[in-house]
Write an enzyme that holds these catalytic residues in place. Structure first.
Site, PDB file in Angstrom:
ATOM      1  CE1 TYR A 119      46.214  67.558 100.265  1.00  0.00           C
ATOM      2  CE2 TYR A 119      47.256  67.065  98.181  1.00  0.00           C
ATOM      3  CZ  TYR A 119      47.110  67.882  99.273  1.00  0.00           C
ATOM      4  OH  TYR A 119      47.836  69.036  99.361  1.00  0.00           O
ATOM      5  CE  LYS A 161      55.776  67.048 113.712  1.00  0.00           C
ATOM      6  NZ  LYS A 161      56.912  67.941 113.975  1.00  0.00           N
ATOM      7  CG  ASP A 172      58.758  69.776 112.022  1.00  0.00           C
ATOM      8  OD1 ASP A 172      59.272  68.677 111.756  1.00  0.00           O
ATOM      9  OD2 ASP A 172      58.407  70.090 113.175  1.00  0.00           O
ATOM     10  CG  ASP A 178      50.606  69.620  97.117  1.00  0.00           C
ATOM     11  OD1 ASP A 178      51.232  70.166  96.188  1.00  0.00           O
ATOM     12  OD2 ASP A 178      49.388  69.790  97.313  1.00  0.00           O
ATOM     13  CG  ASP A 226      53.886  74.447  95.477  1.00  0.00           C
ATOM     14  OD1 ASP A 226      53.867  73.467  94.720  1.00  0.00           O
ATOM     15  OD2 ASP A 226      53.022  75.354  95.439  1.00  0.00           O
TER      16      ASP A 226
HETATM   17 MG    MG Z   1      50.595  71.719  94.724  1.00  0.00          MG
END
Ligand code: MG
Ligand code: NAI
Length: 347
Positions: free
Chosen positions: A129, A183, A216, A240, A244
């Site tokens: 980001y 990762k 993962d 992020d 969710d």
């Molecule tokens: Mg989000």
């Protein structure tokens, strides 16, 4: 005699359902005994279309005069929109809100799995980001640079371990555990640095057990055995995604709040976006925004009032009314009103 104002809180509804859930959360905040002053500020896609900027300079300036903010959500196009930059990303950077804390807790609703009490601690200023994207080869190759710094990784790790320690001190708490998500087996340089910085900070907290998990398999295990996790420490994008996915385990995006923290400022927001599919219908679940309001008070040091709001939310989730995402028929305002009344009764 007028009551002195304790804090000035910025309200930034944004777009879509942000404009429905933020007024609802304001009414609940007003039901506490805290003397709060509110200023309403503009940001988002509609602001961009009207004024040419998604985060007007007046908004950023006014934020500096506030002690905290409650943000709704903004719509961001997935196509390239010249001149548009997401205001939430700009606010996180502009106010140096480097930590994003996202509690995922079981709720008394049919879609929630039991005994989940997780805190996702997401790095909030860099990673993918950082948005260092460019096109090369005449537009046929897109490149995104991922920035990981030791400084940002260490400071977010410190927050994670401090939070784990504070959570473990709560009455009846489970033993603490920080899971470092990365990762580094593939991204050995960037995630390698994040991992190394996190484990170096772990050594400062010998009382807090630490483990690591590749992102993962983290998601797989989170879905398989969510009750085993406590604090998840992750770089920006992974945090992020995890939050969710985690929301789906505890009753949905309509229920999950977050707090963006800096040294000087707290900006709370629901995890969800502007939900264009239901915007304007008055059916958005206000609980995520109301829980965000509670987080705001908690991080400003008002645990009693934060708890009062959380308890009211819990009571209304148990007894209804519920919005359609939870299988009910009530609208945003009816649910918010029920929570507000419950806060007033217990004030
Ligand atoms: Mg989000
Ligand atoms: P979303 O979170 O807005 O919606 C995902 C799904 O969850 C939709 O079906 C929606 O109806 C449902 N949902 C979300 N919040 C709900 C609530 N309070 N009550 C009931 N149902 C709810 O994510 P989506 O659809 O991917 O993104 C929509 C827009 O929001 C995009 O423009 C995106 O860029 C933006 N967005 C903004 C964020 C922010 O401002 N912090 C965060 C995430 C997305």
């Amino acid at each position: 005699m007028t009551t002195p104002t304790l804090y000035t809180i910025a309200l930034i509804p944004g777009d879509g359902i942000g404009r429905e859930v933020i007024p609802a959360a304001r009414r609940v905040l007003e039901a506490t005994d805290l003397p709060l002053d509110f200023v309403e500020l503009e940001a988002g896609w509609e602001t961009f279309q009207r004024t040419g900027t998604a985060l007007p300079p007046e908004t950023l300036e006014a934020l500096h005069g506030c002690q905290g903010a409650l943000f709704g959500a903004v719509s961001s196009p997935s196509h390239r929109a010249p001149g548009y930059a997401s205001p939430i990303m700009a606010m996180r950077k502009g106010l140096d809100l480097f930590a994003n804390l996202r509690p995922l807790v079981s709720s008394p609703v049919p879609g929630s799995r039991p005994e989940i009490d997780i805190l996702v601690v997401r790095e909030n200023t860099e990673g993918l980001y950082a948005k260092r994207e460019r096109l090369e080869e005449g537009g046929h190759t897109a490149i995104a640079e991922r920035v990981i710094t030791r400084r940002a990784s260490e400071r977010i790790a410190r927050i994670a371990f401090q939070q784990a320690r504070a959570r473990a001190a709560r009455p009846g708490a489970r033993p603490p555990l920080v899971t470092v998500v990365h990762k580094a087996n593939v991204l050995q340089v960037s995630d390698g640095l994040f991992r190394e910085a996190a484990l170096a900070v772990a050594a400062e907290f010998p009382d807090i057990p630490v483990e690591e998990q590749l992102v993962d398999s983290m998601l797989y295990r989170l879905i398989q055995e969510p009750a085993r996790y406590d604090v998840l420490l992750a770089p920006n994008l992974y945090g992020d995604i995890l939050s969710d996915a985690g929301a789906a385990l505890v009753g949905g995006l309509g229920l999950v709040p977050s707090a963006n923290l800096g040294e000087q400022f707290v900006l709370a927001e629901p995890v969800h976006g502007s939900a264009p599919d239901i915007a304007g219908q008055g059916v958005a679940n206000p609980v995520a925004a109301i829980r965000a309001a509670a987080l705001l008070l908690r991080h400003l040091g008002h645990e009693a009032e934060a708890h009062q709001i959380d308890a009211a939310v819990q009571a209304v989730l148990e007894e209804g009314p519920h919005t359609p995402d939870l299988g009910g028929r009530a609208g945003t305002e009816e649910v918010a009103e029920a929570i507000r009344e419950c806060v007033m009764r217990n004030a």
